[in-house]
Design a protein around this motif. Sequence first.
Motif, PDB file in Angstrom:
ATOM      1  N   LEU A 140       0.826  -1.212   0.000  1.00  0.00           N
ATOM      2  CA  LEU A 140       0.000   0.000   0.000  1.00  0.00           C
ATOM      3  C   LEU A 140       0.859   1.259   0.000  1.00  0.00           C
ATOM      4  O   LEU A 140       1.808   1.372   0.762  1.00  0.00           O
ATOM      5  CB  LEU A 140      -0.901   0.015   1.237  1.00  0.00           C
ATOM      6  N   LEU A 142       0.341   5.506   0.145  1.00  0.00           N
ATOM      7  CA  LEU A 142      -0.538   6.662   0.250  1.00  0.00           C
ATOM      8  C   LEU A 142       0.293   7.926   0.124  1.00  0.00           C
ATOM      9  O   LEU A 142       1.232   8.136   0.886  1.00  0.00           O
ATOM     10  CB  LEU A 142      -1.257   6.669   1.607  1.00  0.00           C
ATOM     11  N   CYS A 149      -3.402   6.997  -4.142  1.00  0.00           N
ATOM     12  CA  CYS A 149      -3.300   5.734  -3.421  1.00  0.00           C
ATOM     13  C   CYS A 149      -3.060   4.611  -4.408  1.00  0.00           C
ATOM     14  O   CYS A 149      -3.743   4.519  -5.444  1.00  0.00           O
ATOM     15  CB  CYS A 149      -4.595   5.496  -2.658  1.00  0.00           C
ATOM     16  N   THR A 150      -2.078   3.758  -4.118  1.00  0.00           N
ATOM     17  CA  THR A 150      -1.849   2.600  -4.984  1.00  0.00           C
ATOM     18  C   THR A 150      -1.762   1.330  -4.161  1.00  0.00           C
ATOM     19  O   THR A 150      -1.274   1.342  -3.026  1.00  0.00           O
ATOM     20  CB  THR A 150      -0.536   2.733  -5.788  1.00  0.00           C
ATOM     21  N   TRP A 151      -2.241   0.248  -4.732  1.00  0.00           N
ATOM     22  CA  TRP A 151      -2.185  -1.074  -4.116  1.00  0.00           C
ATOM     23  C   TRP A 151      -1.550  -2.016  -5.126  1.00  0.00           C
ATOM     24  O   TRP A 151      -2.071  -2.194  -6.217  1.00  0.00           O
ATOM     25  CB  TRP A 151      -3.588  -1.543  -3.739  1.00  0.00           C
ATOM     26  N   PHE A 163      -9.808   8.418   2.090  1.00  0.00           N
ATOM     27  CA  PHE A 163      -8.364   8.606   2.201  1.00  0.00           C
ATOM     28  C   PHE A 163      -7.948   8.868   3.639  1.00  0.00           C
ATOM     29  O   PHE A 163      -7.004   8.257   4.160  1.00  0.00           O
ATOM     30  CB  PHE A 163      -7.935   9.782   1.314  1.00  0.00           C
ATOM     31  N   ARG A 167      -5.682   6.356   5.894  1.00  0.00           N
ATOM     32  CA  ARG A 167      -4.407   6.822   6.417  1.00  0.00           C
ATOM     33  C   ARG A 167      -4.350   6.632   7.930  1.00  0.00           C
ATOM     34  O   ARG A 167      -3.340   6.199   8.487  1.00  0.00           O
ATOM     35  CB  ARG A 167      -4.188   8.297   6.078  1.00  0.00           C
TER      36      ARG A 167
END
Lengths: 232, 232
Positions: A140, A142, A149-151, A163, A167
């Motif tokens: 993850l 942020l 945001c990336t996964w 978000f 977080r």
Amino acid sequence: MRRTIALVDDDRNILTSVSMTLEAEGYSVRTYSDGEEAYRGISQKPVDLAILDIKMPRMDGMELLQNLRKTSRLPVIFLTSKDDEIDEVLGLRLGADDYIKKPFSQRLLIERIRALLRRADSLDDPRARKRDAMLVRGDLVLDPERHMCTWKSQGVQLTVTEFLLLRALAQYPGHVKSRDQLMDAAYGEKIYVDDRTIDSHIKRLRRKFRDIDGDFSEIETLYGVGYRYQDN
Amino acid sequence: MRRTIALVDDDRNILTSVSMTLEAEGYSVRTYSDGEEAYRGISQKPVDLAILDIKMPRMDGMELLQNLRKTSRLPVIFLTSKDDEIDEVLGLRLGADDYIKKPFSQRLLIERIRALLRRADSLDDPRARKRDAMLVRGDLVLDPERHMCTWKSQGVQLTVTEFLLLRALAQYPGHVKSRDQLMDAAYGEKIYVDDRTIDSHIKRLRRKFRDIDGDFSEIETLYGVGYRYQDN
DNA sequence: AGTGAGGGGACGCAATCGCGGCATTTCAGT
DNA sequence: ACTGAAATGCCGCGATTGCGTCCCCTCACT
């Protein structure tokens, strides 16, 4: 480095005229028309200085200031419509750095801003950095600054509330956060929303992640306690 | 745990309508129609939160607030009939936590109450730190912050009640805890449940540990006395 | 051996949670 | 300003989980 200023007032005229002046001076400006909106915006993506009207709908300037001050030393200038001295004094006591009476000259405002930024520079709060620092937890990522945001290297489109909640959870992996704590993180201490509302956002978060990764299960539910971002 | 709210106003209509709303929300309410009466009532038997009208006969809201604040940090919400801002500001300066303008929606009031109680909770006792401290007793680890329990490095999934009971026991290894003491630790001093209920939880605790370690026997029974966590 | 406390299974109720759906608000583009 | 889409908060239902109690049997102590 280009400085960002948050301008908060419920009067649209002031919002536009002042922001034009500030931008002409080389600042980038973010405007908000009420305190709640401003709190969320500033929390999400910090600014270098804030200009607040005292009276506003939903969350007034003093309340907003108090909330902001809990996490940062953001320089703040108050705007007061009446020459109501109590307002001014109280504002300063609460931690405002300066105030200006309406109507005011743009020139005066610029002067105050420069003075305040100069002062802030010498202090330069290290915690300010932490708020918009990139957060990486395994797969993850942020990035508050870009609101990204990336996964597993895939982008996930999150809303502001989502978000903030994610977080708050991912900041301390493995730590349980009660719904109340999450509320504080996403809305500020003075706002109450229904418990189910937190659930709703968690639901939407989980769905978004599961849509790109069917095995996503990092957000755990602890019955009777709260939520937890899986420790790894 | 059921919260008690003191409602102080000289207007009977408000007293009845608001208290009905609050009771519907699950709070127990004590009403007073003047400040002096309220002061005596609250002093004698404390409440969790107070809602005060500013203007009242005999002792007005601000005076009452000052008196109350001498001995406690009771969260207080002011009601203001006029949009008399000085009242509001002064109230806040004196230490009120919030204020609401009349007329107000019941929904808004509920929202404020919850927000305030939530904040009061987190500040509440000084034991808060101790409560969150990690507990290590030989092979047993209890981490309240993560709501995690491990035995010989294996995770054990505990419910809230089980967690509280086990912590109460493991906190003083070798010391006997009566069922009443355990009850206090897990539920607070005001709640009483059947003795056998404690037994049930102990039973479930033992089973969970035995499931991962057949030799687990750290929770001892003292016939006719209570339970003890083995000293080692 | 008698007595009463504790272990453990089982059951029903209550609390908690996930989720679909809805109404309202917010926001951007025309 | 208008409008449609997105976001948000809330409600309520069904499902799950936890909890308290009862009961019966065993075991410890007298």
